[in-house]
Design an enzyme around this catalytic site. Structure first.
Site, PDB file in Angstrom:
ATOM      1  CD  GLN A   1      -5.524   9.474   7.522  1.00 22.32           C
ATOM      2  OE1 GLN A   1      -5.990   9.992   6.525  1.00 22.32           O
ATOM      3  NE2 GLN A   1      -4.545   8.588   7.470  1.00 22.32           N
TER       4      GLN A   1
ATOM      5  CG  ASP B   1       0.016   6.529   4.120  1.00 21.20           C
ATOM      6  OD1 ASP B   1      -0.791   6.326   3.196  1.00 21.20           O
ATOM      7  OD2 ASP B   1      -0.303   7.085   5.196  1.00 21.20           O
TER       8      ASP B   1
ATOM      9  CG  ASP C   1       4.366  16.186   4.561  1.00 25.16           C
ATOM     10  OD1 ASP C   1       4.201  16.107   3.340  1.00 25.16           O
ATOM     11  OD2 ASP C   1       3.894  17.093   5.256  1.00 25.16           O
TER      12      ASP C   1
ATOM     13  CG  ASP D   1      -5.117   1.214   0.648  1.00 24.23           C
ATOM     14  OD1 ASP D   1      -4.102   1.037  -0.053  1.00 24.23           O
ATOM     15  OD2 ASP D   1      -6.125   1.843   0.254  1.00 24.23           O
TER      16      ASP D   1
ATOM     17  CG  HIS E   1      -6.314  -0.343  -5.486  1.00 26.00           C
ATOM     18  ND1 HIS E   1      -7.436  -0.516  -4.707  1.00 26.00           N
ATOM     19  CD2 HIS E   1      -5.635   0.698  -4.946  1.00 26.00           C
ATOM     20  CE1 HIS E   1      -7.437   0.356  -3.715  1.00 26.00           C
ATOM     21  NE2 HIS E   1      -6.352   1.112  -3.833  1.00 26.00           N
TER      22      HIS E   1
ATOM     23  CG  ASP F   1      -4.257   5.884  -4.081  1.00 23.26           C
ATOM     24  OD1 ASP F   1      -5.188   6.648  -4.398  1.00 23.26           O
ATOM     25  OD2 ASP F   1      -4.441   4.734  -3.667  1.00 23.26           O
TER      26      ASP F   1
END
Ligand code: FAD
Lengths: 498, 520
Positions: free
Chosen positions: A237, A311, A345, A291, A267, A363
């Site tokens: 990304q 992530d 993944d 994050d 959050h 998320d």
């Protein structure tokens, strides 16, 4: 034979090369920005050739001061063609209908290029025999075209990029104009003003050429309202951080991920309605959320012994565990001894047997393409259930129930199709709008909510309000999202196209 | 697309129309393929080599394609354990064989099965057994494993310079052409409602009114209906070439209609017309069938000769690696080889002149699917009025979140010339020729394809599939082929006149039941 006419013929060659280069630049840029290269190239070529015809036709209306007009046209092309790529890049972020400026610029350049050759033919008339003249002009024209079509893919695009190539060829056009100024100075009235124009055009183009790469960057960032302080392309990304005063914003592929101004609302809403009602939850799984902001909220519960954060993008988790400003945002959550970060993944990660989790926070980015849509499918949730303890719950960020009402309820229907009890709820996050979440578990969650200290948004009163949906967001019947129908992605496209 | 890739791609774009394509580099890969050389060696054998080893079994299954494997599977289920499956290739599977490289598994031939219809009892049972069907909904419709249901987007068509979803052309159709499609769909729907065309095809209605259709070509029948528009004819022709290896001028109208009217399968969790597919194509089903066979499967054994002797069958097979010939004596045998081969190896077997379509399957390993801005990639990509049949993407069923290297399988049926001629021509083509051919087929839609290719492997199917020419399915030749000759039994999709998983599998099950009865 006098050398001068030959120099002028050489300018035919230069002009032809420049003309084709502008056309190629516009076509390539349009394919890049709009996609579908075949359509872009054919429409651009079509408009360009037609405009050249218009230009040729208009040339008949130029009567007096042939040379002066030619030189003016030359400088105009230099300016317009030279700046074309940067103009298009810059306005792309701002305009709704990019095609209007695109085709206008292509049309204008085409027109002027169409004017050039007839004018030049007429200037050269009498300096050559007519049959030689026509033959020479067209030969140079076509050789120039060949040169451009070879230079463009082999040299210009790889070494200079589109923006700087355009400036460079603009300079060549300007040089042709100035060459004519020198050679035909006796035939031109108001020589001085021409020189002023020519030199200022050249100065603009040189400046553009030197700062070309910054312009490209600007163009890219024009889409972001605030100054960009960090940008990185990872294999997965594009990460962009912007900052204005105290407000930090993170964009992933140009989609706002959070704003430091109100992310606590998001959050806290994501984490606490579920976790506060699971008094025995010790093991928490976070999917996405690199994050560390959801992890920060989970860490408020001393009873949580371990958080596994999965992530995809190592660059993301790395950034949020090393950058001081961002570590301040997530209270250094990613460095907590209770947090284990895995870069994988999610679908593949779930294929392996895992110790059961008590609470799962999902998320992921919104389901805007098929790869992401898979992460909201029945198959995905079924896999997830295999790593969930019998009394565990999961929560999914489920886009906006206001803007994307079908999408939101589709996630709900999908969870219920997997045999889960759902509790949909929503919260207002000003930088996003009304945002939706769905809590799901095998058995309805009972227990009272015991909230941790220090929350800024969620309290008992708010908890009671979150599950209430006004009529404009209330449940609608939708299909179930499966791998073989990707219903959610289709709804999402429809919802956001409205 | 990141900046570097964009620059690469944009460098290729102008080459498209200046025609300055300069790539002249050797692409890695090879021509592989159904061991044609072994076959030819066999054909040219003067005298049969003498066996040096003698073995006995209850049943010999000659040929380990779907039919042979299904027969083995069924025998096992009914308690017959003492059998051997022989196949000349180094792995079982026949036309449903698959391959694998570092990037993905991929099919070499058969790559999907439509949702089985209500008449496919044997297949429904098999799918339940291997967990593909996980249960049923209240209406009795099967719930399928969603990993195997073809993921969205299923198909896309490159037409008039752009991709659109689905295979029926839509862009730029005139009203009259649209009407033809509507009329066609309506006629097909009425056939579906009458349930006259089923899979397996021997369960179809024998009403002479329908069987008549087997005498015409599909093209002639369409002309009778007054359907002459190019888009509809292209679409039907495409489907016939894709499933039967023959054009609408070659296959019978019964077969052509059967393709559209027989697919009645339903699912609780998928729409009608969805297909089941896997990265390795039907190789997945082969692997399920092979699992329990273990040492009873002998690949790399070419059958040289089969003959009835008293009430036994003598089968001579040569171990391809050692050259040793083994004679198997069995109480029964299932010949699951293609008929054109069986005719050569079994003395006294009636011989028929059968048409087989030659196929060329190319697997291209790519660093990524060539970007096609504006549309989402699909499992099956077809180029409108292109000479070949398009390609499928092996990683489409994958669950990865990011674009990745992939393998695409390109299908090319040589139906434009007589099969014999096509087979000869195939043998004369080099690896570079095939690369060029496949690029030429795909570049209209993917101009930058060569920049993404890492490897190209080609499989030549000289006798790819039997072709349902007019008169074959409901004619006398096939009727004779269906007769069993105990202790020798026959099972192969050739006996259906349609090369389909459903036909091959069901014939395997049927023959196993007959063998079981014969053995007592
Ligand atoms: C390119 C291509 C694509 C296809 N795609 C599909 C599809 O998508 N879906 C579908 O349903 N069908 C498809 N098919 C049809 C496919 O043929 C059938 O699905 C099925 O695999 C046929 O099985 P079979 O057992 O009848 O025949 P075969 O596959 O022909 O099996 C015969 C076996 O006998 C072996 N054999 C032959 N001679 C000898 C010998 N002398 N000694 C020992 N062994 C021998 C062969 O090696 C082979 O394994 C496709 C076919 C081709 C060629």
């Amino acid at each position: 034979m006098n050398a001068r006419p030959w120099l002028l013929l050489l300018s035919v060659f230069a002009i032809a090369t420049c003309g084709l280069v502008y056309e190629l630049i516009a076509g390539t840029l349009a394919s890049y920005l709009l996609g579908d290269s075949v359509t872009q190239f054919s429409t651009i070529i079509g408009v360009y050739l037609f405009a050249m015809g218009v230009g040729s036709y208009l040339s008949r209306f130029v009567t007096g001061n042939l040379v002066g007009t030619f030189i003016r046209v030359e400088f105009l092309i230099a300016l317009l063609g030279g700046c074309s790529a940067s103009i298009l890049f810059l306005i792309f972020g701002w305009t709704i209908s990019f095609r209007i400026p695109l085709y206008s610029i292509v049309f204008l350049i085409g027109c002027f290029v169409g004017l050039e050759i007839p004018l030049l033919l007429r200037i050269l008339e009498g300096r050559f025999a007519f049959k030689d003249l026509v033959s020479n002009v067209f030969s140079f024209d076509y050789i120039g075209a060949l040169l451009a079509s070879l230079l463009f893919p082999l040299v210009l695009v790889p070494h200079l990029g589109l923006v700087r190539s355009a400036f460079l060829f603009g300079l060549i056009n300007a040089a042709v104009g100035m060459l004519a100024l020198v050679m035909l100075r006796n035939e031109i009235p108001r020589l001085r003003s021409h020189w002023v124009t020519g030199l200022s055009v050249a100065a603009i183009l040189i400046a553009g050429f030197i700062h070309g790469s910054e312009i490209t960057r600007w163009g890219e960032y024009a889409a972001f309202p605030d100054p960009v302080i960090y940008a990185d392309s990872t294999p997965y990304q594009r990460l962009v951080l912007t900052k204005k005063n105290d407000e930090l914003r993170l964009y992933l592929n140009s989609n706002l991920q959070f704003s430091s101004k109100d992310e606590y609302r998001y959050h806290e809403s994501l984490v606490h309605p579920g976790l506060s009602r699971l008094p025995e939850a010790k093991r928490v799984l976070i999917l996405g959320g690199g994050d560390g902001l959801a992890a920060r909220e989970v860490l408020r519960y001393p009873r949580v012994e371990s958080i596994t954060l999965v992530d995809l993008d190592p660059a993301m988790t790395e950034l949020f565990s090393s950058n001081a400003m961002l570590r301040l945002q997530n209270a250094d959550a990613l460095k907590s001894p209770r947090v284990k970060v895995e870069n994988a993944d999610a679908f593949a990660w779930l294929a392996v047997e895992r110790d059961p989790f008590d609470f799962v926070i999902i998320d992921f980015p919104d389901p805007s393409n098929f790869s992401l849509g898979k992460l909201y499918s029945t198959t995905f949730y079924q896999r997830l259930l295999k790593v969930m303890a019998p009394k565990a719950a999961l929560v999914v960020q489920s886009t906006s129930p206001f803007v994307a009402r079908q999408s939101f309820w589709c996630v709900d229907a999908t969870l219920r199709a997997c045999g889960l009890q759902t509790e949909p709820y929503h919260a207002l996050v000003p930088s996003f709008g009304e945002w939706g979440f769905i809590l799901a578990s095998r058995q309805p969650l009972s227990g009272p909510a015991i909230l941790p200290e220090g929350l800024r948004f969620v309290n008992e009163e708010v908890l009671a309000q979150l599950p209430r949906f006004p009529p404009d967001m209330s449940r609608i019947e939708t299909e179930v999202n499966r791998l073989n129908n990707q219903a959610l992605v289709h709804y999402f496209e429809e919802d956001w196209a409205r | 697309m990141n900046r570097r890739r964009f620059l690469q791609a944009s460098a290729a774009a102008p080459a498209l129309w200046t025609g300055s394509c300069t790539r002249q580099q050797v692409i890695p890969g090879q021509i592989v393929g159904a061991s044609a050389s072994i076959g030819h060696r066999l054909r040219d054998l003067r005298a049969l080599p003498k066996p040096s080893r003698f073995l006995k079994a209850d049943v010999i299954i000659a040929g380990g394609g779907i039919a042979g494997l299904a027969a083995a599977h069924q025998l096992q289920k009914t308690g017959v354990q003492n059998f051997v499956v022989l196949d000349l290739e180094s792995a079982a599977g026949g036309n449903s064989i698959s391959g694998r490289n570092a990037v993905s598994a991929y099919p070499w031939g058969a790559h999907y099965v439509p949702l089985p219809g209500r008449d496919c009892h044997e297949i429904l049972a098999f799918f339940e057994e291997i967990g593909l069907i996980q249960g049923h909904d209240a209406a009795g419709r099967p719930i399928y494993d969603e990993l195997a249901l073809c993921h969205e987007a299923h198909e896309r068509l490159f037409i008039h310079g752009q991709w659109e979803s689905g295979l029926q052309p839509r862009t730029g159709l005139k009203p009259s052409e649209k009407e033809e499609f509507e009329a066609f769909d309506a006629v097909i729907q009425s056939f579906q409602e009458r349930r006259a065309f089923t899979l397996p095809l021997d369960r179809s209605s024998r009403d002479p009114a329908w069987l008549e259709l087997d005498r015409l070509t599909m093209s002639a029948w369409m002309a009778q209906q007054g359907w002459t528009s190019i888009p509809l004819r292209w679409y039907v022709d495409y489907c016939c070439r894709d499933d039967f290896g023959g054009s609408i001028d070659q296959v019978s109208a019964w077969a052509g209609i059967h393709y559209f009217a027989s697919r009645s399968g339903e699912a609780a969790n998928a729409t009608r017309g969805t297909v089941l597919t896997w990265p390795e194509g039907n190789g997945y089903l082969v692997n399920q069938l092979v699992k329990s066979l273990q040492s009873r499967l002998l690949p790399g054994h070419v059958i040289l000769h089969m003959q009835q002797e008293k009430n036994t069958v003598q089968t001579d097979a040569m171990d391809v690696s050692t050259g040793e010939v083994i004679r198997f004596e069995s109480r029964a045998a299932v010949c699951a080889m293609p008929r054109f081969i069986a005719q050569r190896l079994i003395p006294g077997l009636p011989t028929f002149a059968l048409s087989y379509a030659p196929w060329v399957v190319t697997n291209l390993t790519l660093d990524e699917l060539p970007p096609s801005p504006g549309v989402l990639p699909a499992w099956d990509s077809v180029i409108y009025r292109g000479p070949a049949l398009g390609y499928i993407n092996a990683t489409h069923q994958g669950l990865n979140a990011v674009p990745q290297a992939t393998v695409i399988t390109h299908y090319d049926v040589l139906s434009d010339r007589p099969p014999q001629q096509a087979r000869q021509w195939m043998q004369s083509q080099s690896h570079a020729d095939w690369c060029q051919r496949v690029f030429a087929h795909l570049q209209p839609a993917h101009p930058d394809l060569p920049d993404h290719v890492q490897q190209v492997d080609v499989w030549l199917w000289g006798h790819g599939m039997i072709r349902p020419d007019p008169g074959f399915i409901w004619g006398t030749d096939r009727a004779q082929m269906l007769q069993q000759r105990p202790p020798m039994f026959f099972a192969h999709s050739d006996m259906s006149g349609m090369s389909l998983f459903e036909e091959a599998y069901t014939r395997g099950v049927w023959v196993a039941d007959e063998v079981r009865t014969w053995l007592g």
